[in-house]
Design a protein around this motif. Structure first.
Motif, PDB file in Angstrom:
ATOM      1  N   HIS A   1       0.832  -1.201   0.000  1.00 32.77           N
ATOM      2  CA  HIS A   1       0.000   0.000   0.000  1.00 32.77           C
ATOM      3  C   HIS A   1       0.869   1.254   0.000  1.00 32.77           C
ATOM      4  O   HIS A   1       0.594   2.210  -0.725  1.00 32.77           O
ATOM      5  N   ILE A   2       1.924   1.230   0.803  1.00 30.05           N
ATOM      6  CA  ILE A   2       2.833   2.370   0.858  1.00 30.05           C
ATOM      7  C   ILE A   2       3.512   2.576  -0.492  1.00 30.05           C
ATOM      8  O   ILE A   2       3.642   3.708  -0.967  1.00 30.05           O
ATOM      9  N   THR A   3       3.897   1.477  -1.126  1.00 30.63           N
ATOM     10  CA  THR A   3       4.547   1.557  -2.442  1.00 30.63           C
ATOM     11  C   THR A   3       3.620   2.187  -3.468  1.00 30.63           C
ATOM     12  O   THR A   3       4.025   3.086  -4.216  1.00 30.63           O
ATOM     13  N   LEU A   4       2.366   1.731  -3.518  1.00 25.17           N
ATOM     14  CA  LEU A   4       1.420   2.295  -4.487  1.00 25.17           C
ATOM     15  C   LEU A   4       1.154   3.770  -4.205  1.00 25.17           C
ATOM     16  O   LEU A   4       1.120   4.589  -5.128  1.00 25.17           O
ATOM     17  N   LEU A   5       0.996   4.123  -2.939  1.00 26.57           N
ATOM     18  CA  LEU A   5       0.791   5.534  -2.594  1.00 26.57           C
ATOM     19  C   LEU A   5       1.977   6.382  -3.042  1.00 26.57           C
ATOM     20  O   LEU A   5       1.809   7.482  -3.571  1.00 26.57           O
ATOM     21  N   ALA A   6       3.189   5.870  -2.859  1.00 23.53           N
ATOM     22  CA  ALA A   6       4.390   6.599  -3.290  1.00 23.53           C
ATOM     23  C   ALA A   6       4.418   6.737  -4.807  1.00 23.53           C
ATOM     24  O   ALA A   6       4.744   7.804  -5.330  1.00 23.53           O
ATOM     25  N   GLU A   7       4.084   5.670  -5.524  1.00 22.21           N
ATOM     26  CA  GLU A   7       4.078   5.715  -6.989  1.00 22.21           C
ATOM     27  C   GLU A   7       3.040   6.706  -7.509  1.00 22.21           C
ATOM     28  O   GLU A   7       3.240   7.343  -8.543  1.00 22.21           O
ATOM     29  N   LEU A   8       1.929   6.863  -6.777  1.00 22.58           N
ATOM     30  CA  LEU A   8       0.895   7.824  -7.159  1.00 22.58           C
ATOM     31  C   LEU A   8       1.193   9.226  -6.627  1.00 22.58           C
ATOM     32  O   LEU A   8       0.434  10.153  -6.883  1.00 22.58           O
ATOM     33  N   GLU A   9       2.305   9.365  -5.896  1.00 26.98           N
ATOM     34  CA  GLU A   9       2.650  10.627  -5.235  1.00 26.98           C
ATOM     35  C   GLU A   9       1.455  11.150  -4.443  1.00 26.98           C
ATOM     36  O   GLU A   9       1.083  12.321  -4.513  1.00 26.98           O
ATOM     37  N   ALA A  10       0.848  10.240  -3.692  1.00 26.24           N
ATOM     38  CA  ALA A  10      -0.369  10.547  -2.947  1.00 26.24           C
ATOM     39  C   ALA A  10      -0.058  11.114  -1.572  1.00 26.24           C
ATOM     40  O   ALA A  10       0.963  10.799  -0.969  1.00 26.24           O
ATOM     41  N   ASP A  11      -0.968  11.939  -1.110  1.00 21.74           N
ATOM     42  CA  ASP A  11      -0.949  12.399   0.268  1.00 21.74           C
ATOM     43  C   ASP A  11      -1.793  11.425   1.076  1.00 21.74           C
ATOM     44  O   ASP A  11      -2.707  10.778   0.546  1.00 21.74           O
ATOM     45  N   MET A  12      -1.497  11.325   2.357  1.00 23.71           N
ATOM     46  CA  MET A  12      -2.254  10.432   3.232  1.00 23.71           C
ATOM     47  C   MET A  12      -2.661  11.198   4.469  1.00 23.71           C
ATOM     48  O   MET A  12      -1.883  11.962   5.036  1.00 23.71           O
ATOM     49  N   ASP A  13      -3.905  10.975   4.866  1.00 26.75           N
ATOM     50  CA  ASP A  13      -4.466  11.668   6.021  1.00 26.75           C
ATOM     51  C   ASP A  13      -5.127  10.631   6.913  1.00 26.75           C
ATOM     52  O   ASP A  13      -5.941   9.834   6.434  1.00 26.75           O
ATOM     53  N   VAL A  14      -4.786  10.620   8.195  1.00 21.56           N
ATOM     54  CA  VAL A  14      -5.421   9.723   9.163  1.00 21.56           C
ATOM     55  C   VAL A  14      -6.022  10.589  10.261  1.00 21.56           C
ATOM     56  O   VAL A  14      -5.306  11.351  10.912  1.00 21.56           O
ATOM     57  N   ASP A  15      -7.343  10.483  10.423  1.00 25.74           N
ATOM     58  CA  ASP A  15      -8.048  11.222  11.469  1.00 25.74           C
ATOM     59  C   ASP A  15      -8.601  10.237  12.479  1.00 25.74           C
ATOM     60  O   ASP A  15      -9.187   9.210  12.101  1.00 25.74           O
ATOM     61  N   ILE A  16      -8.451  10.555  13.751  1.00 26.03           N
ATOM     62  CA  ILE A  16      -9.014   9.738  14.815  1.00 26.03           C
ATOM     63  C   ILE A  16     -10.050  10.597  15.533  1.00 26.03           C
ATOM     64  O   ILE A  16      -9.723  11.659  16.081  1.00 26.03           O
ATOM     65  N   LEU A  17     -11.297  10.146  15.477  1.00 25.88           N
ATOM     66  CA  LEU A  17     -12.390  10.860  16.097  1.00 25.88           C
ATOM     67  C   LEU A  17     -12.758  10.167  17.410  1.00 25.88           C
ATOM     68  O   LEU A  17     -13.126   8.986  17.397  1.00 25.88           O
ATOM     69  N   LEU A  18     -12.648  10.879  18.503  1.00 20.85           N
ATOM     70  CA  LEU A  18     -12.991  10.326  19.804  1.00 20.85           C
ATOM     71  C   LEU A  18     -14.462  10.600  20.074  1.00 20.85           C
ATOM     72  O   LEU A  18     -14.886  11.758  20.170  1.00 20.85           O
ATOM     73  N   ILE A  19     -15.235   9.532  20.191  1.00 14.26           N
ATOM     74  CA  ILE A  19     -16.672   9.630  20.427  1.00 14.26           C
ATOM     75  C   ILE A  19     -16.911   9.372  21.907  1.00 14.26           C
ATOM     76  O   ILE A  19     -16.459   8.390  22.457  1.00 14.26           O
ATOM     77  N   SER A  20     -17.636  10.285  22.544  1.00 15.38           N
ATOM     78  CA  SER A  20     -17.894  10.074  23.982  1.00 15.38           C
ATOM     79  C   SER A  20     -19.367   9.950  24.261  1.00 15.38           C
ATOM     80  O   SER A  20     -20.198  10.178  23.476  1.00 15.38           O
TER      81      SER A  20
END
Length: 139
Positions: A120-139
């Motif tokens: 997955h990292i290789t394909l993202l690099a080949e696509l010159e993609a940005d990656m965003d990870v959001d963690i939403l804390l639900i209370s």
């Protein structure tokens, strides 16, 4: 555990987007051969009643209970893996961006594993993609 309280399991959503100033989502759909979940052109009106500043084409693996995000990431990558050259062509044509977004909903401190496999990292690099990870804390 408190009596009567139901513990919620973590949920993960993964989105793959192509964005560009003049991106035409209809053209992208025909070229890639996948129906997008979200698409719009520059100038169309968003839910906040303001015009979009660029075009967008996105496919989504919707929220699923998950204890490791790599499961949902792999589902998405199965859809796009063999379309790398087409995605690169569209990205270049529109001088656009490729973005992988992962959203994790966490309740009661139950956090899934955040693993990105080498393929997955290789394909993202080949696509010159940005990656965003959001963690939403639900209370």
């Amino acid at each position: 555990m408190k009596e009567g309280k139901i513990l919620s399991e973590p949920k993960v959503k993964v989105e793959f987007s192509l964005e560009g100033l003049n991106l035409d989502p209809e053209y992208v759909t025909k070229k890639i051969g996948l129906k997008p979940h979200i698409f719009y052109k520059k100038g169309e009106i968003a839910q906040n009643h303001k015009p979009y500043k660029q075009g967008c084409w996105s496919i989504i693996v919707p929220y699923e209970v998950s204890y490791d995000i790599s499961v949902q990431v792999e589902k998405l990558f199965k859809m796009i893996r063999d379309k790398k050259e087409i995605i690169l062509e569209v990205k270049k044509m529109y001088k656009g961006d490729v973005i992988l977004s992962v959203v994790i909903e966490v309740e009661n401190q139950t956090i899934p594993g955040v693993t990105f496999e080498n393929q997955h990292i290789t394909l993202l690099a080949e696509l010159e993609a940005d990656m965003d990870v959001d963690i939403l804390l639900i209370s």
